[in-house]
Scaffold this motif. Structure first.
Motif, PDB file in Angstrom:
ATOM      1  N   MET A  17      45.808 -48.142  -5.769  1.00 15.14           N
ATOM      2  CA  MET A  17      46.260 -49.404  -5.181  1.00 15.14           C
ATOM      3  C   MET A  17      47.776 -49.538  -5.234  1.00 15.14           C
ATOM      4  SD  MET A  17      43.234 -51.849  -6.411  1.00 15.14           S
ATOM      5  CE  MET A  17      41.560 -51.342  -6.070  1.00 15.14           C
ATOM      6  N   LEU A  18      48.379 -49.080  -6.309  1.00 16.31           N
ATOM      7  CA  LEU A  18      49.838 -49.093  -6.377  1.00 16.31           C
ATOM      8  C   LEU A  18      50.432 -48.105  -5.383  1.00 16.31           C
ATOM      9  CD1 LEU A  18      50.437 -49.506 -10.204  1.00 16.31           C
ATOM     10  CD2 LEU A  18      50.666 -51.209  -8.399  1.00 16.31           C
ATOM     11  N   LEU A  19      49.733 -47.013  -5.115  1.00 12.62           N
ATOM     12  CA  LEU A  19      50.170 -46.077  -4.081  1.00 12.62           C
ATOM     13  C   LEU A  19      50.090 -46.740  -2.703  1.00 12.62           C
ATOM     14  CD1 LEU A  19      51.015 -43.129  -3.429  1.00 12.62           C
ATOM     15  CD2 LEU A  19      48.594 -42.652  -3.107  1.00 12.62           C
ATOM     16  N   THR A  20      49.087 -47.575  -2.479  1.00 11.89           N
ATOM     17  CA  THR A  20      48.983 -48.323  -1.227  1.00 11.89           C
ATOM     18  C   THR A  20      50.160 -49.286  -1.075  1.00 11.89           C
ATOM     19  OG1 THR A  20      46.580 -48.197  -1.377  1.00 11.89           O
ATOM     20  CG2 THR A  20      47.485 -49.831   0.126  1.00 11.89           C
ATOM     21  N   VAL A  21      50.528 -49.960  -2.156  1.00 14.35           N
ATOM     22  CA  VAL A  21      51.680 -50.864  -2.116  1.00 14.35           C
ATOM     23  C   VAL A  21      52.947 -50.077  -1.800  1.00 14.35           C
ATOM     24  CG1 VAL A  21      53.115 -52.410  -3.499  1.00 14.35           C
ATOM     25  CG2 VAL A  21      50.635 -52.545  -3.663  1.00 14.35           C
ATOM     26  N   PHE A  22      53.111 -48.944  -2.435  1.00 16.43           N
ATOM     27  CA  PHE A  22      54.297 -48.115  -2.203  1.00 16.43           C
ATOM     28  C   PHE A  22      54.331 -47.591  -0.760  1.00 16.43           C
ATOM     29  CE2 PHE A  22      56.564 -44.008  -2.414  1.00 16.43           C
ATOM     30  CZ  PHE A  22      57.807 -44.488  -2.800  1.00 16.43           C
ATOM     31  N   THR A  23      53.166 -47.212  -0.225  1.00 17.99           N
ATOM     32  CA  THR A  23      53.092 -46.740   1.157  1.00 17.99           C
ATOM     33  C   THR A  23      53.511 -47.847   2.125  1.00 17.99           C
ATOM     34  OG1 THR A  23      51.300 -45.238   0.578  1.00 17.99           O
ATOM     35  CG2 THR A  23      51.563 -45.767   2.905  1.00 17.99           C
ATOM     36  N   GLY A  24      53.055 -49.064   1.893  1.00 20.78           N
ATOM     37  CA  GLY A  24      53.465 -50.182   2.733  1.00 20.78           C
ATOM     38  C   GLY A  24      54.949 -50.465   2.629  1.00 20.78           C
ATOM     39  N   LEU A  25      55.504 -50.342   1.422  1.00 24.50           N
ATOM     40  CA  LEU A  25      56.937 -50.558   1.228  1.00 24.50           C
ATOM     41  C   LEU A  25      57.751 -49.500   1.962  1.00 24.50           C
ATOM     42  CD1 LEU A  25      59.159 -52.188  -0.206  1.00 24.50           C
ATOM     43  CD2 LEU A  25      58.941 -50.589  -2.108  1.00 24.50           C
ATOM     44  N   VAL A  26      57.317 -48.255   1.898  1.00 24.88           N
ATOM     45  CA  VAL A  26      58.009 -47.173   2.612  1.00 24.88           C
ATOM     46  C   VAL A  26      57.946 -47.420   4.121  1.00 24.88           C
ATOM     47  CG1 VAL A  26      57.876 -44.713   3.180  1.00 24.88           C
ATOM     48  CG2 VAL A  26      57.760 -45.446   0.812  1.00 24.88           C
ATOM     49  N   GLY A  27      56.796 -47.823   4.619  1.00 23.31           N
ATOM     50  CA  GLY A  27      56.675 -48.136   6.039  1.00 23.31           C
ATOM     51  C   GLY A  27      57.553 -49.303   6.442  1.00 23.31           C
ATOM     52  N   LEU A  28      57.679 -50.288   5.564  1.00 22.08           N
ATOM     53  CA  LEU A  28      58.516 -51.452   5.837  1.00 22.08           C
ATOM     54  C   LEU A  28      59.988 -51.076   5.888  1.00 22.08           C
ATOM     55  CD1 LEU A  28      58.355 -54.579   6.129  1.00 22.08           C
ATOM     56  CD2 LEU A  28      58.672 -54.687   3.665  1.00 22.08           C
ATOM     57  N   LEU A  29      60.400 -50.170   5.026  1.00 22.35           N
ATOM     58  CA  LEU A  29      61.813 -49.804   4.956  1.00 22.35           C
ATOM     59  C   LEU A  29      62.225 -48.742   5.964  1.00 22.35           C
ATOM     60  CD1 LEU A  29      62.308 -49.725   1.090  1.00 22.35           C
ATOM     61  CD2 LEU A  29      62.988 -51.514   2.687  1.00 22.35           C
ATOM     62  N   LEU A  30      61.344 -47.811   6.302  1.00 14.70           N
ATOM     63  CA  LEU A  30      61.749 -46.672   7.117  1.00 14.70           C
ATOM     64  C   LEU A  30      61.487 -46.829   8.610  1.00 14.70           C
ATOM     65  CD1 LEU A  30      60.721 -43.665   4.860  1.00 14.70           C
ATOM     66  CD2 LEU A  30      62.939 -44.787   5.082  1.00 14.70           C
ATOM     67  N   ARG A  31      60.621 -47.700   9.027  1.00 12.35           N
ATOM     68  CA  ARG A  31      60.304 -47.842  10.443  1.00 12.35           C
ATOM     69  C   ARG A  31      61.284 -48.792  11.113  1.00 12.35           C
ATOM     70  NH1 ARG A  31      57.777 -43.444  11.445  1.00 12.35           N
ATOM     71  NH2 ARG A  31      56.097 -43.120   9.999  1.00 12.35           N
ATOM     72  N   ARG A  32      61.644 -48.485  12.355  1.00 12.33           N
ATOM     73  CA  ARG A  32      62.583 -49.323  13.097  1.00 12.33           C
ATOM     74  C   ARG A  32      61.868 -50.338  13.980  1.00 12.33           C
ATOM     75  NH1 ARG A  32      68.014 -47.475  13.538  1.00 12.33           N
ATOM     76  NH2 ARG A  32      68.087 -48.683  15.454  1.00 12.33           N
ATOM     77  N   SER A  33      60.656 -50.040  14.383  1.00 11.18           N
ATOM     78  CA  SER A  33      59.909 -50.954  15.240  1.00 11.18           C
ATOM     79  C   SER A  33      59.457 -52.168  14.427  1.00 11.18           C
ATOM     80  CB  SER A  33      58.687 -50.244  15.826  1.00 11.18           C
ATOM     81  OG  SER A  33      57.855 -51.162  16.490  1.00 11.18           O
ATOM     82  N   LEU A  34      59.655 -53.352  14.987  1.00  8.83           N
ATOM     83  CA  LEU A  34      59.257 -54.565  14.269  1.00  8.83           C
ATOM     84  C   LEU A  34      57.747 -54.637  14.071  1.00  8.83           C
ATOM     85  CD1 LEU A  34      61.612 -57.222  15.870  1.00  8.83           C
ATOM     86  CD2 LEU A  34      61.832 -56.078  13.672  1.00  8.83           C
ATOM     87  N   PHE A  35      56.988 -54.148  15.049  1.00  8.34           N
ATOM     88  CA  PHE A  35      55.532 -54.147  14.912  1.00  8.34           C
ATOM     89  C   PHE A  35      55.102 -53.277  13.732  1.00  8.34           C
ATOM     90  CE2 PHE A  35      51.348 -52.381  15.930  1.00  8.34           C
ATOM     91  CZ  PHE A  35      50.622 -53.552  15.994  1.00  8.34           C
ATOM     92  N   LEU A  36      55.708 -52.096  13.599  1.00  6.38           N
ATOM     93  CA  LEU A  36      55.348 -51.218  12.478  1.00  6.38           C
ATOM     94  C   LEU A  36      55.818 -51.790  11.144  1.00  6.38           C
ATOM     95  CD1 LEU A  36      56.005 -47.719  14.061  1.00  6.38           C
ATOM     96  CD2 LEU A  36      53.824 -48.870  13.681  1.00  6.38           C
ATOM     97  N   LYS A  37      56.899 -52.556  11.157  1.00  5.70           N
ATOM     98  CA  LYS A  37      57.341 -53.230   9.928  1.00  5.70           C
ATOM     99  C   LYS A  37      56.318 -54.278   9.491  1.00  5.70           C
ATOM    100  CE  LYS A  37      62.316 -52.639  10.241  1.00  5.70           C
ATOM    101  NZ  LYS A  37      62.636 -52.115   8.923  1.00  5.70           N
ATOM    102  N   VAL A  38      55.780 -55.024  10.451  1.00  4.65           N
ATOM    103  CA  VAL A  38      54.758 -56.024  10.113  1.00  4.65           C
ATOM    104  C   VAL A  38      53.495 -55.336   9.598  1.00  4.65           C
ATOM    105  CG1 VAL A  38      53.238 -57.782  11.096  1.00  4.65           C
ATOM    106  CG2 VAL A  38      55.649 -57.792  11.646  1.00  4.65           C
ATOM    107  N   MET A  39      53.129 -54.205  10.200  1.00  4.35           N
ATOM    108  CA  MET A  39      51.951 -53.479   9.719  1.00  4.35           C
ATOM    109  C   MET A  39      52.186 -52.927   8.311  1.00  4.35           C
ATOM    110  SD  MET A  39      49.523 -53.771  11.830  1.00  4.35           S
ATOM    111  CE  MET A  39      50.099 -55.395  12.282  1.00  4.35           C
ATOM    112  N   GLY A  40      53.404 -52.450   8.042  1.00  6.07           N
ATOM    113  CA  GLY A  40      53.734 -51.993   6.692  1.00  6.07           C
ATOM    114  C   GLY A  40      53.656 -53.126   5.688  1.00  6.07           C
TER     115      GLY A  40
END
Length: 126
Positions: A17-40
């Motif tokens: 579960m902490l890996l899931t949180v980290f994966t979402g954080l990485v997606g939030l920080l590294l993606r440029r698309s706003l839609f992908l940021k919301v999904m992260g």
């Protein structure tokens, strides 16, 4: 099998579960698309809520709802209802924030269909 017996099942689930949180954080920080940021952000919120559900379940899995015919049995296998109520509130708030962000992104898509954060910043400065 002896190596898996050394691990506590809760510790493995907490790590996932902490890996899931980290994966979402990485997606939030590294993606440029706003839609992908919301999904992260949604993946990160799901990981946090799952982690709290797991922590609340450590004390027990049984729901503490009794009617008048059942005597209160002894033991410590009852789930704590307070974290469950907080988790339900977090789910509702997370869903409403995600809906609000997706509506805002839909409006921004009429200006720039790529939804690239850098290009939207440039449009705002012009």
């Amino acid at each position: 099998m002896a190596i898996f017996d050394a691990f506590d099942g809760f510790l493995v689930m907490e790590a996932l579960m902490l890996l899931t949180v980290f994966t979402g954080l990485v997606g939030l920080l590294l993606r440029r698309s706003l839609f992908l940021k919301v999904m992260g952000m949604d993946v990160m919120g799901t990981g946090v809520i799952s982690f709290f559900v797991l922590v609340a379940a450590r004390s027990g899995f049984r729901t503490p709802i009794l009617d008048g015919t059942v005597a209160f049995p002894g033991g410590n296998d009852w789930a704590d209802p307070i974290p469950q109520a907080v988790i339900l509130t977090a789910v509702v708030i997370g869903l409403s924030i995600q809906a609000l962000l997706l509506v805002a992104i839909t409006r921004l898509a009429s200006v720039d269909p790529s939804l690239d954060g850098g290009q939207l910043d440039q449009l705002g400065r012009d």
